[in-house]
Design a protein around this motif. Sequence first.
Motif, mmCIF file in Angstrom:
data_model
loop_
_atom_site.group_PDB
_atom_site.id
_atom_site.type_symbol
_atom_site.label_atom_id
_atom_site.label_comp_id
_atom_site.label_asym_id
_atom_site.label_seq_id
_atom_site.Cartn_x
_atom_site.Cartn_y
_atom_site.Cartn_z
ATOM 1 N N ALA A 1 0.822 -1.214 0.000
ATOM 2 C CA ALA A 1 0.000 0.000 0.000
ATOM 3 C C ALA A 1 0.854 1.260 0.000
ATOM 4 C CB ALA A 1 -0.938 -0.004 1.208
ATOM 5 N N LEU A 2 1.931 1.247 0.769
ATOM 6 C CA LEU A 2 2.805 2.416 0.815
ATOM 7 C C LEU A 2 3.617 2.544 -0.476
ATOM 8 C CD1 LEU A 2 3.798 4.841 2.311
ATOM 9 C CD2 LEU A 2 5.349 3.392 3.644
ATOM 10 N N ALA A 3 4.029 1.417 -1.035
ATOM 11 C CA ALA A 3 4.745 1.440 -2.316
ATOM 12 C C ALA A 3 3.860 2.053 -3.402
ATOM 13 C CB ALA A 3 5.162 0.022 -2.706
ATOM 14 N N GLU A 4 2.581 1.698 -3.382
ATOM 15 C CA GLU A 4 1.653 2.253 -4.372
ATOM 16 C C GLU A 4 1.422 3.742 -4.126
ATOM 17 O OE1 GLU A 4 -2.660 1.186 -6.452
ATOM 18 O OE2 GLU A 4 -2.037 0.133 -4.621
ATOM 19 N N LEU A 5 1.392 4.141 -2.860
ATOM 20 C CA LEU A 5 1.237 5.559 -2.535
ATOM 21 C C LEU A 5 2.428 6.362 -3.060
ATOM 22 C CD1 LEU A 5 -0.258 7.871 -1.075
ATOM 23 C CD2 LEU A 5 0.980 7.229 1.013
ATOM 24 N N PHE A 6 3.628 5.836 -2.886
ATOM 25 C CA PHE A 6 4.808 6.495 -3.437
ATOM 26 C C PHE A 6 4.676 6.647 -4.951
ATOM 27 C CE2 PHE A 6 7.450 4.797 0.307
ATOM 28 C CZ PHE A 6 7.490 6.027 0.929
ATOM 29 N N ALA A 7 4.257 5.580 -5.614
ATOM 30 C CA ALA A 7 4.123 5.602 -7.072
ATOM 31 C C ALA A 7 3.079 6.628 -7.508
ATOM 32 C CB ALA A 7 3.751 4.209 -7.580
ATOM 33 N N ASP A 8 1.945 6.666 -6.813
ATOM 34 C CA ASP A 8 0.888 7.628 -7.160
ATOM 35 C C ASP A 8 1.381 9.064 -7.021
ATOM 36 O OD1 ASP A 8 -0.844 5.539 -7.632
ATOM 37 O OD2 ASP A 8 -1.863 5.670 -5.685
ATOM 38 N N ALA A 9 2.129 9.337 -5.938
ATOM 39 C CA ALA A 9 2.627 10.692 -5.701
ATOM 40 C C ALA A 9 3.657 11.088 -6.753
ATOM 41 C CB ALA A 9 3.227 10.776 -4.300
ATOM 42 N N ILE A 10 4.523 10.147 -7.112
ATOM 43 C CA ILE A 10 5.532 10.425 -8.138
ATOM 44 C C ILE A 10 4.863 10.679 -9.485
ATOM 45 C CG2 ILE A 10 7.395 9.391 -9.487
ATOM 46 C CD1 ILE A 10 8.244 7.939 -6.876
ATOM 47 N N ALA A 11 3.905 9.837 -9.847
ATOM 48 C CA ALA A 11 3.210 9.992 -11.129
ATOM 49 C C ALA A 11 2.444 11.315 -11.186
ATOM 50 C CB ALA A 11 2.263 8.828 -11.344
ATOM 51 N N LYS A 12 1.810 11.671 -10.087
ATOM 52 C CA LYS A 12 1.049 12.922 -10.061
ATOM 53 C C LYS A 12 1.963 14.116 -10.341
ATOM 54 C CE LYS A 12 -1.926 15.745 -7.076
ATOM 55 N NZ LYS A 12 -2.584 15.842 -5.754
ATOM 56 N N ASP A 13 3.155 14.111 -9.736
ATOM 57 C CA ASP A 13 4.095 15.212 -9.957
ATOM 58 C C ASP A 13 4.708 15.140 -11.333
ATOM 59 O OD1 ASP A 13 5.829 17.414 -8.530
ATOM 60 O OD2 ASP A 13 7.259 16.108 -9.581
#
Length: 316
Positions: free
Chosen positions: A299-311
Motif C-alpha cells: 500500500a505504501l509502495a503504491e502511494l509512493f508511485a501515485d505521488a511520483i506519477a502525479k508530480d
Amino acid sequence: MKKFFKTLFYLTITLLLSLSLGEGYLRFQNGTDTEEIRYKKFHCLYGFDQIRLCPNRNETFTRADGKTWDIQTNQFGERILSKDTNPIHLWLIGDSMAMGYGLPTNKTPAFYLKSKYKIDVRVIAVDAIGTNGIYQFLKESFDSTIREDHPNKVYWIWNPSDFIDDEREKKGIKKYLYPIHYHLSRNSILYHQFLPSPKANVYTSSGIPILYPKDHITYSNLLKFLNDPIIPKEKLNILFSWGMSRVGTPDTKDPNYEEAKKFFIGQGMKPIDLRTKTEILFNEQKQVYIPGDGHPGPALAELFADAIAKDFLNLP
C-alpha cells in the motif's frame, strides 16, 4: 627466542584448526546458507567500501513472515522489472525503501508506476548505503549515462534511517579493513555467529526516535549532495512518509521528518509529504508496512508511485 616462536607457531596452528573445525561443524548443522547470508551474497563490493546489488542476478528470498519476494538486476546492479525495459526519463533513488526491499517485483513502486501510469523508471537504490552512498551512486549514474539519456526528473524516497547509516560510514582504517569483513560475513558462518548483522530496519528497531542536531553528519552530507552541480537540483524531488514504530504503527512521534522537511525547504526544494495519507491508509487497515519488519508494504509502495506519477505527469 626460538622457543617463543615455536610456541607462537603451535598456538596459531591450534587456533586455525579450532576455527576450521568450528566452521565445519556449523556448516554441517546448517546444511546451506541462511537467508541472511544468501541476501548478503546478492550484494557486491566496489572499491573498498561501496556496496551495490550484484549485476545480472535473479533470485527469490523468504521474509521473516514466511512470504517470498523476488529481485532481478541488470548489468549495472540496478533492480529492474524485466530485461526488456530501458527507462531514461524518470530515476528513483534512495535506499531499501526505493529499492523495494522485501517486496515482490509486482508490488514495488517501480511496478506500480509502470502498470498504472505506463512510466518506466530506473531504480538507482541499494539498502543501507546512507546519504553519501546514495549521492555517489547517483553521481556515477549521471557520469556513466550519455546526456541524451539523462532523466527529466529524479525522485528520492528519503527516510531518517540515513542518520544511523551515515554514522556507520566507514572511515580511516575501517574503510581499508572493510573488504575483509565483507568477505568473511558472506563466507563464514562462524564469523556471522560472532558478529551478526544489524536488523534490516535498524532505525525502526532502535527504539524511541531522538531529534538529531543540525550539525549531524547527515545534514553536512545533504548539503554536499544538493550543491553538486553535476546533479541538477531542479530535477531532484524529495518525498517521504511515516516510518513504522516499534509497535507497528506509523511513527508519528518521530521529530526528524519535520526537521528534515524544513531543511529541504530551506534549500529551495518542495518535499512531497505523504505522512497524512500514510496514516489514512493505515487506519483503513491497508498493508502499509511489511509485518515485523517496518519497510514499506504494497500500500505504501503504491502511494509512493501515485505521488511520483502525479508530480511527473502534472496530474490534478
